[in-house]
Structure formats: structure tokens, C-alpha cells
Design an enzyme around this catalytic site. Structure first.
Site, PDB file in Angstrom:
ATOM      1  N   GLY A  46       0.816  -1.203   0.000  1.00 55.40           N
ATOM      2  CA  GLY A  46       0.000   0.000   0.000  1.00 55.40           C
ATOM      3  C   GLY A  46       0.849   1.251   0.000  1.00 55.40           C
ATOM      4  CD  GLN A  51       3.367   5.654   2.662  1.00 55.35           C
ATOM      5  OE1 GLN A  51       2.378   5.134   2.153  1.00 55.35           O
ATOM      6  NE2 GLN A  51       4.394   4.961   3.104  1.00 55.35           N
ATOM      7  CB  CYS A  88       5.335   1.669   6.922  1.00 59.46           C
ATOM      8  SG  CYS A  88       4.839   3.241   6.184  1.00 59.46           S
ATOM      9  CG  LEU A  89       6.446   0.900   0.750  1.00 54.97           C
ATOM     10  CD1 LEU A  89       5.767   1.298  -0.552  1.00 54.97           C
ATOM     11  CD2 LEU A  89       7.553  -0.118   0.490  1.00 54.97           C
ATOM     12  CG  HIS A 130      -0.378   0.763   7.206  1.00 55.58           C
ATOM     13  ND1 HIS A 130       0.662   0.209   7.930  1.00 55.58           N
ATOM     14  CD2 HIS A 130       0.192   1.707   6.415  1.00 55.58           C
ATOM     15  CE1 HIS A 130       1.789   0.823   7.598  1.00 55.58           C
ATOM     16  NE2 HIS A 130       1.534   1.733   6.676  1.00 55.58           N
ATOM     17  CD  GLU A 131      -1.271   2.274   2.885  1.00 60.42           C
ATOM     18  OE1 GLU A 131      -0.891   3.455   2.799  1.00 60.42           O
ATOM     19  OE2 GLU A 131      -0.479   1.331   3.051  1.00 60.42           O
TER      20      GLU A 131
HETATM   21 NI    NI Z   1       2.706   2.980   5.495  1.00 60.38          NI
END
Ligand code: NI
Length: 164
Positions: A46, A51, A88-89, A130-131
Site C-alpha cells: 500500500g 508518503q 511501511c515503505l 494502515h493507509e
Molecule cells: Ni505505510
């Protein structure tokens, strides 16, 4: 399409409440296309607009059935509980244990502004939560309860490689 830079935890964009999308225009479509390319390149599940530095209520996810775009998402229903690891990225290399609802139903708009509903369990439910948290300026480590050890991460990576 173009890759966008994924911001990391220290960036202020990740800690701000995002504004709703009001224009379903070419600019939004370019953002969504770029986010898709960025998500695939990063091999993530995601990616939320903040981000990549865009403070708008937009996220995309791919939990195994292709990319879904959610604009102005709202969680309608949550049920049950799951307990598992999350990454998480924006926090590359880190994995933490997080409790989430096991089932989530949400509504969102597509890239043309049409409302739709989406529901899912396990990974999809985790991803929607999360998103959506990202769009409210929250990063998952705020609610995580334990960081995975290097040994645990190593085991997980090995298990993943065996699956592939
Ligand atoms: Ni994330």
C-alpha cells in the site's frame, strides 16, 4: 508515468491530516499512475499520497488482486481482531507487531469520483486501516506494541523466499 520519491518517517508530510480530493482531474490521474508505478517498484502492499508528499486523501493498495485506488476513503465497519506484523515503505527495514480489526468495510471514490464500497479480511483489512491512518497523519508505529528482532525478520524473509 514516473516514480515518485517515498518520504520517510522524519518528513513532516507524514504527520499531517490530509485534505479531501475535490478535483477528479488529469492531475489526480497522474498522481495515481505515478503512485502505482512507485508501489510496484518498491514491492509494497500500500501507498498513501502523503508518503509521496501530497497531502490529499488518496491511497492505493495491492493485497494480491491488483491495484485498487481509494479516494476520500471512509471506514464504515470493523469487526474482529488480528495480531501480526506490519511494515511501511516510509520505515524501510522495520517491522512491528500491530493489532488490527480482522474485517473492514469502507467506502471510497474512484478516480472519476464514483463512490464504491470495498470489504476485506486479514491483509486487506490491515492495509485499509494502515493507509487510512496515513491520511490522518498517523504512522503505524504509534500503535504497534513490539518491534520484530533481526532474527525474526530474517526468518520471515527466508519463509517468503521459499514461497516464491
Ligand atoms: Ni505505510
Amino acid at each position: 508515468m514516473a516514480l515518485r520519491k517515498i518520504l520517510t518517517f522524519e518528513d513532516r508530510a507524514l504527520h499531517k491530516v490530509c485534505r479531501p480530493v475535490t478535483q477528479f482531474d488529469e492531475k489526480l490521474h497522474t498522481l495515481l499512475d505515478d503512485m502505482a508505478e512507485t508501489l510496484i517498484d518498491a514491492n509494497g502492499a500500500g501507498l498513501a499520497a502523503p508518503q509521496v508528499g501530497i497531502l490529499r486523501r488518496v491511497f492505493i493498495m495491492d493485497t494480491g488482486d491488483g491495484i485498487v485506488e481509494l479516494i476520500n476513503p471512509e471506514i464504515l465497519e470493523m469487526k474482529g481482531e488480528q495480531d501480526g506484523m506490519e511494515g511501511c515503505l516510509s520505515l524501510p527495514g522495520d517491522f512491528w507487531m500491530v493489532k488490527r480489526p480482522n474485517y473492514v468495510k469502507a467506502k471510497a471514490q474512484d478516480r472519476y469520483g464514483n463512490w464504491f464500497e470495498i470489504e476485506g479480511e486479514e491483509l486487506m483489512a490491515r492495509c485499509i486501516c494502515h493507509e487510512t491512518d496515513h491520511l490522518n497523519g498517523h504512522v503505524y508505529t504509534e500503535i504497534a506494541y513490539r518491534k520484530l528482532t533481526d532474527e525474526e525478520i530474517e526468518e520471515m524473509m527466508e519463509a517468503r523466499q521459499e514461497e516464491e
